[in-house]
Design a protein around this motif. Structure first.
Motif, PDB file in Angstrom:
ATOM      1  N   UNK A  63       0.776  -0.871  -0.218  1.00 28.16           N
ATOM      2  CA  UNK A  63       0.013  -0.290  -0.532  1.00 28.16           C
ATOM      3  C   UNK A  63       1.206   1.480  -0.166  1.00 28.16           C
ATOM      4  N   UNK A  64       0.283   1.748   0.675  1.00 34.53           N
ATOM      5  CA  UNK A  64       1.374   3.602   0.623  1.00 34.53           C
ATOM      6  C   UNK A  64       2.304   3.568   1.685  1.00 34.53           C
ATOM      7  N   UNK A  65       2.356   2.660   2.676  1.00 33.16           N
ATOM      8  CA  UNK A  65       3.554   2.535   3.451  1.00 33.16           C
ATOM      9  C   UNK A  65       3.364   3.394   4.570  1.00 33.16           C
ATOM     10  N   UNK A  66       4.620   4.670   5.094  1.00 38.75           N
ATOM     11  CA  UNK A  66       3.830   5.106   5.976  1.00 38.75           C
ATOM     12  C   UNK A  66       3.151   6.326   5.984  1.00 38.75           C
ATOM     13  N   UNK A  67       2.502   6.367   4.352  1.00 37.28           N
ATOM     14  CA  UNK A  67       1.979   7.655   3.930  1.00 37.28           C
ATOM     15  C   UNK A  67       0.415   7.037   4.690  1.00 37.28           C
ATOM     16  N   UNK A  68      -0.322   5.922   5.064  1.00 35.88           N
ATOM     17  CA  UNK A  68      -1.571   5.276   5.348  1.00 35.88           C
ATOM     18  C   UNK A  68      -2.359   6.296   6.262  1.00 35.88           C
ATOM     19  N   UNK A  69      -1.093   6.347   6.871  1.00 39.05           N
ATOM     20  CA  UNK A  69      -2.084   6.748   8.111  1.00 39.05           C
ATOM     21  C   UNK A  69      -1.924   8.346   7.967  1.00 39.05           C
ATOM     22  N   UNK A  70      -1.117   9.584   7.589  1.00 39.90           N
ATOM     23  CA  UNK A  70      -1.975  10.898   7.098  1.00 39.90           C
ATOM     24  C   UNK A  70      -2.679  10.545   5.935  1.00 39.90           C
ATOM     25  N   UNK A  71      -2.834   9.921   5.043  1.00 32.72           N
ATOM     26  CA  UNK A  71      -3.793  10.136   3.676  1.00 32.72           C
ATOM     27  C   UNK A  71      -5.009   9.181   4.357  1.00 32.72           C
ATOM     28  N   UNK A  72      -4.830   9.036   5.883  1.00 30.96           N
ATOM     29  CA  UNK A  72      -6.983   8.694   6.516  1.00 30.96           C
ATOM     30  C   UNK A  72      -6.971   9.996   7.380  1.00 30.96           C
ATOM     31  N   UNK A  73      -6.171  10.937   7.609  1.00 27.62           N
ATOM     32  CA  UNK A  73      -7.357  11.588   8.579  1.00 27.62           C
ATOM     33  C   UNK A  73      -7.079  12.999   7.582  1.00 27.62           C
ATOM     34  N   UNK A  74      -8.412  13.630   7.404  1.00 30.18           N
ATOM     35  CA  UNK A  74      -9.012  14.954   6.795  1.00 30.18           C
ATOM     36  C   UNK A  74      -8.820  15.726   7.203  1.00 30.18           C
ATOM     37  N   UNK A  75      -8.023  15.846   8.220  1.00 31.68           N
ATOM     38  CA  UNK A  75      -7.706  16.837   8.909  1.00 31.68           C
ATOM     39  C   UNK A  75      -6.046  17.638   7.568  1.00 31.68           C
ATOM     40  N   UNK A  76      -5.216  16.692   7.218  1.00 38.14           N
ATOM     41  CA  UNK A  76      -3.692  16.413   6.815  1.00 38.14           C
ATOM     42  C   UNK A  76      -4.603  17.302   5.116  1.00 38.14           C
ATOM     43  N   UNK A  77      -4.175  18.100   4.999  1.00 34.88           N
ATOM     44  CA  UNK A  77      -3.834  19.592   4.040  1.00 34.88           C
ATOM     45  C   UNK A  77      -2.845  19.479   2.671  1.00 34.88           C
ATOM     46  N   UNK A  78      -1.949  18.339   2.864  1.00 37.15           N
ATOM     47  CA  UNK A  78      -0.443  18.192   2.064  1.00 37.15           C
ATOM     48  C   UNK A  78      -0.023  17.213   2.984  1.00 37.15           C
ATOM     49  N   UNK A  79       1.299  17.163   2.221  1.00 35.06           N
ATOM     50  CA  UNK A  79       2.115  15.952   2.385  1.00 35.06           C
ATOM     51  C   UNK A  79       3.095  16.394   1.091  1.00 35.06           C
ATOM     52  N   UNK A  80       4.359  15.718   1.467  1.00 35.27           N
ATOM     53  CA  UNK A  80       5.308  16.271   0.998  1.00 35.27           C
ATOM     54  C   UNK A  80       6.657  15.041   1.574  1.00 35.27           C
ATOM     55  N   UNK A  81       7.065  14.147   0.428  1.00 34.29           N
ATOM     56  CA  UNK A  81       7.050  13.248   0.740  1.00 34.29           C
ATOM     57  C   UNK A  81       9.135  13.752   0.364  1.00 34.29           C
ATOM     58  N   UNK A  82      10.329  14.055   1.055  1.00 36.13           N
ATOM     59  CA  UNK A  82      11.126  14.433  -0.398  1.00 36.13           C
ATOM     60  C   UNK A  82      12.081  13.311  -0.653  1.00 36.13           C
TER      61      UNK A  82
END
Length: 143
Positions: A63-82
């Motif tokens: 799946x999305x690895x460590x991003x799963x938790x972030x993608x499930x949070x509707x209050x998160x508006x941006x995700x940056x993966x460097x």
């Protein structure tokens, strides 16, 4: 007690030790057998773990690895993966560093491939940037 990263690494080692091909099988049969063996390796390594560890390792593998938790949070508006271990997100107008990261360069690349496929955004040597939509997020990739 092993943590999720150690379990993931053990699964990867077990998969790498599988034979590359089976004698007298068609490519389709060989692919099916390999998939069954990988599923068996994953199942054996996850069978006695607590649910949160199982989920984290499964997320890393498919799946999305460590991003799963972030993608499930509707209050998160941006995700940056460097990089695999440099993940940032915006929550309530504040940029914050994620405490989790990808377990390996391989799982990071696999996740990017899945995201690119879903967003229909691909990079090449000729076009090193791509934009698309991924879920409810704008997706930008720089190679």
């Amino acid at each position: 007690m092993l943590d999720a990263r150690q379990i993931y690494e053990k699964i990867q080692r077990d998969i790498q030790q599988m034979p590359l091909n089976e004698f007298l099988l068609s490519p389709e049969e060989e692919n099916n057998l390999r998939s069954q063996k990988v599923a068996s390796i994953v199942s054996q390594n996850l069978k006695d773990l607590e649910t949160s560890l199982k989920v984290r390792v499964q997320n890393e593998l498919s799946s999305w690895g460590p991003l799963c938790e972030l993608l499930e949070n509707e209050h998160i508006t941006e995700i940056l993966v460097n990089t695999p271990d440099s993940i940032w997100f915006e929550l309530n107008g504040r940029l914050q560093r994620h405490t989790d990261g990808f377990f390996s360069e391989l799982s990071f690349r696999n996740c990017l491939d899945r995201m690119c496929h879903e967003a229909e955004a691909y990079i090449t040597t000729e076009h090193p940037t791509a934009d698309g939509s991924f879920r409810e997020f704008r997706f930008s990739l720089v190679g």
